[in-house]
Design a protein around this motif. Structure first.
Motif, mmCIF file in Angstrom:
data_model
loop_
_atom_site.group_PDB
_atom_site.id
_atom_site.type_symbol
_atom_site.label_atom_id
_atom_site.label_comp_id
_atom_site.label_asym_id
_atom_site.label_seq_id
_atom_site.Cartn_x
_atom_site.Cartn_y
_atom_site.Cartn_z
ATOM 1 N N VAL B 107 0.749 -1.302 0.123
ATOM 2 C CA VAL B 107 -0.125 0.003 -0.074
ATOM 3 C C VAL B 107 0.883 1.166 -0.125
ATOM 4 N N GLY B 108 2.087 1.188 0.717
ATOM 5 C CA GLY B 108 2.800 2.366 0.595
ATOM 6 C C GLY B 108 3.412 2.571 -0.642
ATOM 7 N N ALA B 109 3.776 1.638 -1.321
ATOM 8 C CA ALA B 109 4.348 1.735 -2.782
ATOM 9 C C ALA B 109 3.374 2.176 -3.759
ATOM 10 N N ALA B 110 1.969 1.836 -3.610
ATOM 11 C CA ALA B 110 0.980 2.298 -4.171
ATOM 12 C C ALA B 110 0.523 3.782 -4.069
ATOM 13 N N PHE B 142 -4.268 16.018 3.205
ATOM 14 C CA PHE B 142 -5.855 15.673 2.349
ATOM 15 C C PHE B 142 -5.175 14.525 1.231
ATOM 16 N N LEU B 143 -3.980 14.981 0.595
ATOM 17 C CA LEU B 143 -3.329 14.107 -0.529
ATOM 18 C C LEU B 143 -2.945 12.944 0.065
ATOM 19 N N VAL B 148 -3.430 6.864 0.979
ATOM 20 C CA VAL B 148 -3.555 5.826 1.559
ATOM 21 C C VAL B 148 -4.807 5.234 1.675
ATOM 22 N N THR B 149 -5.872 5.806 1.944
ATOM 23 C CA THR B 149 -7.152 5.149 1.878
ATOM 24 C C THR B 149 -7.516 4.428 0.972
ATOM 25 N N LEU B 231 -10.865 10.411 7.461
ATOM 26 C CA LEU B 231 -10.503 9.501 8.514
ATOM 27 C C LEU B 231 -11.424 8.357 8.745
ATOM 28 N N LEU B 232 -12.640 8.574 8.555
ATOM 29 C CA LEU B 232 -13.563 7.417 8.902
ATOM 30 C C LEU B 232 -13.495 6.450 7.781
ATOM 31 N N PHE B 233 -13.289 6.850 6.595
ATOM 32 C CA PHE B 233 -12.984 5.880 5.393
ATOM 33 C C PHE B 233 -11.635 5.066 5.525
ATOM 34 N N LEU B 234 -10.860 5.948 6.136
ATOM 35 C CA LEU B 234 -9.448 5.051 6.449
ATOM 36 C C LEU B 234 -9.654 4.036 7.482
ATOM 37 N N GLY B 235 -10.226 4.628 8.504
ATOM 38 C CA GLY B 235 -10.689 3.502 9.735
ATOM 39 C C GLY B 235 -11.380 2.427 8.957
ATOM 40 N N ALA B 236 -12.364 2.354 8.240
ATOM 41 C CA ALA B 236 -13.223 1.557 7.539
ATOM 42 C C ALA B 236 -12.282 0.516 6.771
#
Ligand SMILES: Nc1ncnc2c1ncn2[C@@H]1O[C@H](COP(=O)(O)OP(=O)(O)OP(=O)(O)O)[C@@H](O)[C@H]1O
Ligand SMILES: [Mg+2]
Lengths: 303, 253
Positions: B107-110, B142-143, B148-149, B231-236
């Motif tokens: 995910v870091g690379a993507a 935001f970027l 990441v999400t 942050l909600l999407f990230l958490g999900a």
């Protein structure tokens, strides 16, 4: 070095691929896992290496539980899979270097060079995988498995699709690795190969380890021209399937005696390979662990 | 944390993208330019200003978001799908690394790759319209969060997909429509009230709105709401990945 205890695997569809496997692999030995297609060799290796979750039982690698202490356990293992899988466009050198890094080892070009040379791949180091022949690809997979200096090497059918000359080379590589202290577990369909290579041989059939035997002891017993197979459950008569082997039933049905003619050996010599093949027989599809266990014992005293 | 392993995975993934570096750079430059020609010039000549910002400048943040979302999803989904498909995943699964280290690597690379492309697109946009960035730190945040999400989302799709069709399915049927309807090319108060309400159910609206706020200080919804939503999407996404790993879903039988 590896201890497998009561290991069982039932796949999602309910198929029982491994039944109560108990096995101890000794440090520094070459152990051959012999069995027909679908016996469970790859599944057993996959569970030990962490590619397949076990359903029951556990695996200790050098004392470390391969699930709870997966880092310690996996760091000791190198795996050469049966299938030739690789990223077609990556270069040999990069691919092997990647494997080393993935296992958390710092870069060591000298070691990678040594591995590539020992497998006669040094000239091909800048080739992309797609330009290599099948035998070369298999050797690259071996190089990848050796890149992180494992103490245990699993070779799943290392000589499949490899020509006779290369097969000899590969056996030589395996012996050298053993001499350098690496424990080796390989799978094969051929008893000849197991005899040629291994210190000990385990026969697996329909997910059950039906016999684990020291090769030397096996050969000695073969030298006596009489092989006794002790049975867990007594038989009334020699099974139809085995009728062609001149077996006699003794000990009130608790043992089968195989007498073979060492002089008459034309192609296979002892006929042991054919006998084993027939003992293994076709897997019965509706088998369950407890009901239809193979009738012979799996301890080494069984022979 | 097994740093050497994570670094190796990350760099290998980046190297894979580098093999196709030209098309990686050409595509964002080309698509951003096309959007500017079509929307900025053609439509912009009719719509002079939105919320006090020239139309060309107004669509910049949305376009960058569009690129970031689609690139994150496609990079990450392909990144994990490819080794599953080719079988090379065996090596990652047998390595002494935890699932989360695998995630950080892939995910870091993507996310890195899509961030680089996002920056290239930003630079390209500059050739067409002058724009300002009022809150640069928030813009970067935001970027980052978005990259990441959506890379996590792509990772999930790459694990779920059983063929190339499925790999395309979610981006095609979900991501693209949502981004186009996410307020990239319009301010949602240009819509009738009913559609405004419907639009608020679209998660991309919050991303675009927050991102645009970091440029011009104007937004459809409060930037704090935007941040909370990301942050909600990230958490999900993290929760879903955790579930996948706990069950071994599609990675181990
Ligand atoms: N993921 C899976 N889901 C269901 N069944 C499986 C799965 N993987 C293997 N099996 C079944 O488990 C059995 C053992 O397979 P395995 O690959 O271990 O055999 P093998 O001894 O390695 O055979 P071969 O010599 O052909 O490589 C087979 O009947 C196979 O169909
Ligand atoms: Mg196999």
């Amino acid at each position: 070095m590896i201890r497998v205890e009561g290991l069982g695997k039932t796949f999602a569809g309910g198929f029982e691929a491994l039944c109560d496997i108990d096995l101890e692999i000794r440090r520094g030995e070459i152990f051959a896992l012999l069995g027909p297609n679908g016996a469970g060799k790859t599944t057993l290796i996959s569970v030990i290496c962490g590619l397949v979750n076990p359903s029951r039982g556990r695996v200790l690698v050098d004392g470390y539980d391969n699930v709870r202490q997966f880092r310690e356990a996996r760091a000791r293992i190198g795996l050469v899979p049966q299938e030739l899988t690789n990223d077609a466009f990556i270069k040999v050198w990069d691919s092997v270097r990647f494997s080393r890094g993935l296992f958390g080892k710092p870069p060591d070009p000298a070691h990678i060079e040594k591995v590539l040379r020992s497998l006669s791949l040094w000239e091909k180091r800048n080739n992309r995988m797609i330009t290599l022949s099948g035998g070369m690809k298999r050797r690259v997979l071996i190089a990848k498995a050796l890149a992180h200096e494992p103490e245990i090497l699993f070779l799943d059918e290392p000589t499949a699709g490899v020509d006779v000359a290369l097969r000899r080379d590969m056996w030589e590589v395996v012996r050298q690795l053993r001499n350098s202290g690496v424990t080796i577990i390989l799978t094969t369909h051929y008893i000849e190969e197991a005899e040629e290579m291994a210190d000990r041989i385990g026969v697996i059939r329909s997910g059950e380890l039906v016999l684990v035997e020291d090769k030397q002891a096996l050969m000695q017993k073969l030298g006596r021209k009489e092989l006794t197979i002790h049975l867990r459950d007594p038989l009334h008569a020699v099974p139809q399937r085995l009728s062609g082997h001149g077996l006699t039933l003794t000990e009130e049905g608790h043992a089968l005696v195989y007498t073979y003619d060492a002089e008459a050996g034309e192609d296979d010599g002892t006929g042991i390979a054919e006998l084993l093949a027939d003992l293994e027989g076709p897997a019965s599809p509706s088998r369950t662990c407890t009901l239809a266990r193979a009738p012979w014992r799996r301890s080494s005293s069984a022979w | 944390m097994n740093l050497e392993s994570v670094k190796t995975l990350y760099l290998a993934e980046m190297a894979r993208s580098l093999r196709t570096v030209l098309q990686s750079i050409v595509s964002p430059v080309l698509s951003t330019s096309l959007y500017f020609v079509v929307f900025g010039a053609a439509i912009g000549s009719r719509i002079s200003e939105v919320d006090g910002v020239s139309y060309g400048a107004f669509i910049v943040p949305g376009l960058i978001m569009l690129m970031l979302l689609t690139q994150s999803v496609s990079n990450a989904s392909f990144g994990i799908f490819f080794p599953r498909f080719s079988g090379t995943i065996y090596e990652v699964l047998s390595a002494p690394i935890s699932y989360w280290e695998v995630v950080v690597g892939y995910v870091g690379a993507a996310a890195s790759k899509s961030l680089i492309l996002g920056v290239i697109a930003l630079i390209t946009a500059r050739l067409f319209v002058p724009y300002s960035i009022e809150h640069p730190l928030m813009m970067v945040l935001f970027l980052l969060l978005t990259a990441v999400t959506f890379s996590l989302l792509g990772f999930i799709i790459g694990i779920w997909a059983e063929g190339f069709e499925r790999l395309q399915l979610v981006p095609l049927l979900v991501i693209t429509p949502l981004t186009f309807l996410g307020g990239t090319f319009y301010s949602i108060d240009m819509l009738p009230p009913f559609w405004q309400a419907v639009t608020l159910a679209n998660p991309v609206v919050y991303l675009v709105s927050g991102f645009r706020w970091s440029f011009y200080g104007i937004s459809d919804v409060s930037p704090l709401v935007s941040l909370a939503m990301i942050l909600l999407f990230l958490g999900a996404a993290i929760a879903l990945v955790a579930w996948i790993f706990r069950t071994g879903y599609r990675l181990k039988s």
